[in-house]
Write a protein that holds these residues in place. Structure first.
Motif, PDB file in Angstrom:
ATOM      1  N   LEU A 166       0.551  -0.957  -0.155  1.00  0.00           N
ATOM      2  CA  LEU A 166       0.098   0.118   0.095  1.00  0.00           C
ATOM      3  C   LEU A 166       0.625   1.588   0.219  1.00  0.00           C
ATOM      4  CD1 LEU A 166      -3.120   0.880   2.210  1.00  0.00           C
ATOM      5  CD2 LEU A 166      -1.181   1.922   2.127  1.00  0.00           C
ATOM      6  N   VAL A 167       2.197   1.841   0.604  1.00  0.00           N
ATOM      7  CA  VAL A 167       2.486   2.321   0.791  1.00  0.00           C
ATOM      8  C   VAL A 167       3.956   2.674  -0.097  1.00  0.00           C
ATOM      9  CG1 VAL A 167       4.636   3.375   2.582  1.00  0.00           C
ATOM     10  CG2 VAL A 167       2.634   2.360   3.193  1.00  0.00           C
ATOM     11  N   GLU A 168       4.397   1.896  -0.812  1.00  0.00           N
ATOM     12  CA  GLU A 168       4.843   1.651  -1.895  1.00  0.00           C
ATOM     13  C   GLU A 168       4.028   2.158  -3.609  1.00  0.00           C
ATOM     14  OE1 GLU A 168       5.668  -2.623  -2.948  1.00  0.00           O
ATOM     15  OE2 GLU A 168       8.023  -2.109  -0.842  1.00  0.00           O
ATOM     16  N   GLY A 169       2.393   1.951  -2.794  1.00  0.00           N
ATOM     17  CA  GLY A 169       1.600   2.428  -4.376  1.00  0.00           C
ATOM     18  C   GLY A 169       1.180   3.579  -4.176  1.00  0.00           C
ATOM     19  N   LEU A 170       1.604   4.142  -3.484  1.00  0.00           N
ATOM     20  CA  LEU A 170       1.221   5.280  -2.799  1.00  0.00           C
ATOM     21  C   LEU A 170       2.318   6.467  -3.063  1.00  0.00           C
ATOM     22  CD1 LEU A 170      -0.348   5.868   0.763  1.00  0.00           C
ATOM     23  CD2 LEU A 170      -0.967   5.979  -1.655  1.00  0.00           C
ATOM     24  N   GLY A 171       4.160   5.564  -4.001  1.00  0.00           N
ATOM     25  CA  GLY A 171       4.662   6.692  -4.279  1.00  0.00           C
ATOM     26  C   GLY A 171       6.260   6.203  -3.311  1.00  0.00           C
ATOM     27  N   HIS A 172       5.967   5.839  -2.258  1.00  0.00           N
ATOM     28  CA  HIS A 172       6.753   6.278  -1.933  1.00  0.00           C
ATOM     29  C   HIS A 172       8.409   5.145  -2.163  1.00  0.00           C
ATOM     30  CE1 HIS A 172       4.805   8.930   1.120  1.00  0.00           C
ATOM     31  NE2 HIS A 172       3.647   8.450   0.396  1.00  0.00           N
ATOM     32  N   ALA A 173       9.483   4.766  -1.129  1.00  0.00           N
ATOM     33  CA  ALA A 173      10.505   4.133  -1.930  1.00  0.00           C
ATOM     34  C   ALA A 173      10.972   3.686  -0.496  1.00  0.00           C
ATOM     35  CB  ALA A 173      12.136   4.891  -2.258  1.00  0.00           C
ATOM     36  N   ASP A 174      11.625   2.484  -0.640  1.00  0.00           N
ATOM     37  CA  ASP A 174      12.471   1.781   0.291  1.00  0.00           C
ATOM     38  C   ASP A 174      11.454   1.120   1.885  1.00  0.00           C
ATOM     39  OD1 ASP A 174      14.417   0.483   1.135  1.00  0.00           O
ATOM     40  OD2 ASP A 174      16.141   2.284   2.643  1.00  0.00           O
ATOM     41  N   VAL A 175      10.769   0.554   1.301  1.00  0.00           N
ATOM     42  CA  VAL A 175       9.670   1.080   2.195  1.00  0.00           C
ATOM     43  C   VAL A 175       9.653  -0.549   2.688  1.00  0.00           C
ATOM     44  CG1 VAL A 175       7.055   0.215   2.850  1.00  0.00           C
ATOM     45  CG2 VAL A 175       7.258   1.874   0.765  1.00  0.00           C
ATOM     46  N   LYS A 176       9.922  -0.434   4.589  1.00  0.00           N
ATOM     47  CA  LYS A 176       9.636  -1.507   5.251  1.00  0.00           C
ATOM     48  C   LYS A 176       8.681  -1.398   6.424  1.00  0.00           C
ATOM     49  CE  LYS A 176      14.981  -1.444   4.939  1.00  0.00           C
ATOM     50  NZ  LYS A 176      14.838  -1.104   3.767  1.00  0.00           N
ATOM     51  N   THR A 177       8.681  -2.255   7.063  1.00  0.00           N
ATOM     52  CA  THR A 177       8.244  -2.330   8.654  1.00  0.00           C
ATOM     53  C   THR A 177       8.590  -3.013   9.614  1.00  0.00           C
ATOM     54  OG1 THR A 177       6.998  -4.606   7.355  1.00  0.00           O
ATOM     55  CG2 THR A 177       5.614  -2.969   6.737  1.00  0.00           C
ATOM     56  N   LEU A 178       7.912  -2.962  11.168  1.00  0.00           N
ATOM     57  CA  LEU A 178       8.785  -3.174  12.165  1.00  0.00           C
ATOM     58  C   LEU A 178       7.929  -4.143  12.809  1.00  0.00           C
ATOM     59  CD1 LEU A 178      11.211  -3.142  13.883  1.00  0.00           C
ATOM     60  CD2 LEU A 178      10.637  -0.823  14.669  1.00  0.00           C
TER      61      LEU A 178
END
Length: 179
Positions: free
Chosen positions: A27-39
């Protein structure tokens, strides 16, 4: 590009508002954000963005989660400078001897010290609060399960729309991911 921590309130806690971390990353990548990680599994997402507006990024996350996952989830966004400031300030560092019982309650607005005094009056013996800028530092020596100091109490008494807590271990790990 600035690195941010997105803090989602109340997901995957007690079986409520379940969001798979893979779905959150997508979802966050689909918003155009980069290097997405979850913790962890409790609503922490780190990402890079060209935007400098934390409130707009939080609102964007809330809208996307509602639209794509059908869940109403309060979100806050903080950058590395915010987390570094919080860690450096640590007004409870001298008494907090267990990072799993030391918390930061992140808020959608500034802390009103007079209102925080009213909240502090509800604390159990030994529990401590200290105001930050847009956060409250909290020491719960008996743990979070038995306290009256919940995110809903902070929202209501401090007059903010979103309050979400992370223990010191999580705050430290998020800060490390933002460097």
């Amino acid at each position: 590009m600035t690195r941010y921590a997105g803090l989602l309130r109340g997901i995957n806690v007690g079986g409520n508002k379940k969001i798979a971390m893979a779905d959150l990353r997508k979802l966050v990548e689909g918003l155009g954000h980069a290097d997405v990680k979850t913790l962890l599994q409790s609503g922490n997402v780190v990402f890079g963005s060209d935007s400098s507006d934390q409130a707009a990024l939080a609102a964007e996350l809330e809208r996307a989660i509602e639209a794509e996952l059908g869940l109403s989830v309060g979100c806050l966004v903080r950058d590395g400078a915010d987390l570094d400031r919080i860690i450096t300030a640590n007004p409870l560092g001298e008494i907090a001897d267990n990072p799993s019982r030391q918390f930061v309650v992140f808020l959608s607005g500034p802390v009103d010290p007079a209102k925080l005094t009213e909240v502090e009056a509800l604390a159990k013996p030994g529990e401590r609060l200290a105001a930050g800028e847009r956060e409250v530092h909290m020491w719960l020596p008996d743990g979070a399960a038995e306290t009256k100091l919940t995110h809903l109490l902070f929202q209501k008494r401090l007059g903010v729309t979103v309050a979400t807590a992370r223990n010191w271990n999580t705050v430290s790990k998020l800060a490390a991911l933002l460097t």
